[in-house]
Enzyme design. Structure first.
Site, PDB file in Angstrom:
ATOM      1  N   THR A 105       0.809  -1.217   0.000  1.00  0.00           N
ATOM      2  CA  THR A 105       0.000   0.000   0.000  1.00  0.00           C
ATOM      3  C   THR A 105       0.840   1.264   0.000  1.00  0.00           C
ATOM      4  O   THR A 105       0.520   2.246  -0.657  1.00  0.00           O
ATOM      5  CB  THR A 105      -0.898  -0.012   1.264  1.00  0.00           C
ATOM      6  OG1 THR A 105      -1.734  -1.159   1.182  1.00  0.00           O
ATOM      7  CG2 THR A 105      -1.739   1.225   1.365  1.00  0.00           C
ATOM      8  N   THR A 181       2.336  -4.185   4.750  1.00  0.00           N
ATOM      9  CA  THR A 181       2.342  -4.369   6.208  1.00  0.00           C
ATOM     10  C   THR A 181       2.107  -5.818   6.642  1.00  0.00           C
ATOM     11  O   THR A 181       2.521  -6.210   7.727  1.00  0.00           O
ATOM     12  CB  THR A 181       1.267  -3.486   6.869  1.00  0.00           C
ATOM     13  OG1 THR A 181       0.016  -3.751   6.248  1.00  0.00           O
ATOM     14  CG2 THR A 181       1.618  -2.024   6.732  1.00  0.00           C
ATOM     15  N   ASP A 182       1.448  -6.611   5.788  1.00  0.00           N
ATOM     16  CA  ASP A 182       1.039  -7.948   6.236  1.00  0.00           C
ATOM     17  C   ASP A 182       2.205  -8.795   6.736  1.00  0.00           C
ATOM     18  O   ASP A 182       2.098  -9.468   7.749  1.00  0.00           O
ATOM     19  CB  ASP A 182       0.323  -8.700   5.099  1.00  0.00           C
ATOM     20  CG  ASP A 182      -1.088  -8.187   4.875  1.00  0.00           C
ATOM     21  OD1 ASP A 182      -1.464  -7.187   5.520  1.00  0.00           O
ATOM     22  OD2 ASP A 182      -1.811  -8.780   4.051  1.00  0.00           O
TER      23      ASP A 182
END
Ligand code: ASP
Length: 440
Positions: A105, A181-182
């Site tokens: 993102t 971020t995952d």
């Protein structure tokens, strides 16, 4: 043929037959009237039954193929392009920071006309997204990959570690890695082992909301990451993400102790079992942990290899030995078992782990509790696990344990050497005392 990104099946044929392409202004005849708008790309997982137009009002409308009678191109659109303004000439004296893009993102930029998502690739684009960055450092952005982080694997870790090691030789003052971020926590842990002793700051940074949204955390996270990478007197691998609800502070977490603990909040990341490393705000950097190594330091010998033959298994009530047998059949050499409570699994799994260890495998135990530490000396089950040769990993996070086991095997260690390396603290992954308070 023009670009019809994301369209498939009947929708693709319908548009192709009319010679339409993304960005064209089209008139679509439906059973209830004519709709005019700009043809917008579909998402990767969009269905094959809709055509999506951006109306003049700015809203998108999805038209069900079933009711569509025809489509006519009214005006050919230009291929979506974005010409960012040039960043200002570098003023010298600023620190040099290498920015490695991996995707996610934080790296995305939306073309408002068509809705397409692009990675931000050049220093000009970074400057146009966050103009302040150009005042903080001389940036050298490089796109290494463009993937959502669920697609990052140990092979990507190796490439990142090698590029950071080269950046050290090239005398960059710091490195910032933009990342989804995952799996940010896994990559941070992996790089902490591969780059142990790195003499400059290596800051991994993500964003929960994309840069085109007013509530995006990308600009502040990037500003903090670049400032610390370029100018702070510290070294090592850290994760920089929003702290709390406010828009003015960014938390720095140690790479081996950090976890994404919320699906959507901007302050999703927490330091587990240790205080935050540092907190950045407009007034400067506050060290919240006493043991941050300064820049420079001693010997740095990168070890960027990982062996993927490791599995992380979460124990659950009714689990059988099948999962362990299957892992063995697939050539898995080390298992990280996330047990319940102090580190427990049922009797059948204990037995199967014993077999796995006797056959030369390495079996390690972490806890689903996340906070606290594994202790196999309290209950009979724990003692049976010790007897079976399972190694308790103290308060190591499961994700960190997976990355560490891959790294340990990647060094070529096996048998008792691998077990020994798993039990000693190499990069702050285990603590000797359980941290009593909340990290912040
Ligand atoms: N799934 C995305 C990723 O991890 C979410 C994000 O970019 O933060 O890449």
């Amino acid at each position: 043929m023009g670009d019809l990104s994301g369209y498939k099946g009947d929708a693709l044929r319908f548009l192709k037959d009319a010679g339409a392409a993304i960005g064209d202004v089209v008139e679509v005849r439906t059973s209830w009237g004519v709709v005019t708008g700009t043809l917008v790309p579909r998402y990767l997982h969009g269905d094959a039954a809709h055509v999506v137009l951006k109306l003049r009002s700015g809203y998108n409308v999805g038209l069900d193929l079933e009711g569509l009678k025809g489509v006519k191109v009214v005006a050919k659109g230009e291929k979506p392009s974005f010409a960012p303004p040039a960043p200002p000439k570098s003023t010298g004296g600023l620190p040099r920071v290498l920015i490695l893009g991996t995707g996610g993102t934080i790296a995305s930029r939306i073309d408002y006309r068509t809705g397409a998502v692009h990675p931000a690739v050049s220093s000009a684009e970074l400057h146009s997204l966050v103009p302040e960055l150009s005042e903080l450092a001389r940036l050298q952005p490089e796109i290494m990959f463009d993937v959502f982080s669920e697609n990052i694997s140990p092979r990507h870790w190796t490439k990142l570690a090698q590029r950071v090691a080269k950046a050290v030789r090239e005398e960059f003052d710091g490195v910032v890695i933009t990342h989804g971020t995952d799996t940010l926590g896994y990559t941070a842990a992996a790089l902490s082992f591969a780059l142990a002793g790195v003499p400059i700051p290596v800051i991994l940074v993500g964003a929960q909301r994309s840069p085109d949204r007013p509530s995006s955390d990308a600009p502040l996270n990037l500003v903090a990451a670049v400032t610390v990478a370029g100018s702070a007197d510290l070294s090592g691998v850290y994760v920089a993400m929003h702290l709390g609800e406010s828009d003015d502070r960014v938390a720095f977490h140690k790479g081996t102790r950090v976890r994404k603990n919320h699906t959507s909040r901007r302050d999703a990341f927490v330091s587990v079992g240790v205080p935050l490393a540092a907190v950045w705000g407009r007034e400067g950097l506050e060290r919240t942990s006493g043991d941050l190594p300064p820049r420079g330091g001693g010997q740095f010998k990168p070890r960027p290899k990982f062996d993927e033959r490791v599995a992380l298994l979460k124990f659950y009530p009714s689990m059988t030995g099948n999962a362990i047998r299957a892992a063995k059949r697939q050539g898995i050499r080390a298992l990280v078992i996330e047990g319940t409570g102090l580190g427990h699994v049922n009797r059948e799994v204990v037995r199967e782990l014993g077999r796995f260890v006797r056959a030369g495998g390495l079996a390690c135990m972490t806890s689903q509790c996340i906070d606290g530490r594994v202790d196999l000396n309290v209950y009979d089950t724990g003692r049976d696990l010790l007897q079976a040769g399972v190694l308790p990993l103290e308060d190591m996070l499961s994700e960190t344990a997976l990355a560490k086991a891959m790294w340990v095997l990647g060094t070529g260690a096996g048998g008792s050497k691998a077990k020994e390396l798993m039990s000693v603290d190499l990069a702050g992954e285990t603590t000797t005392r359980t941290f009593p308070g909340k990290p912040w």
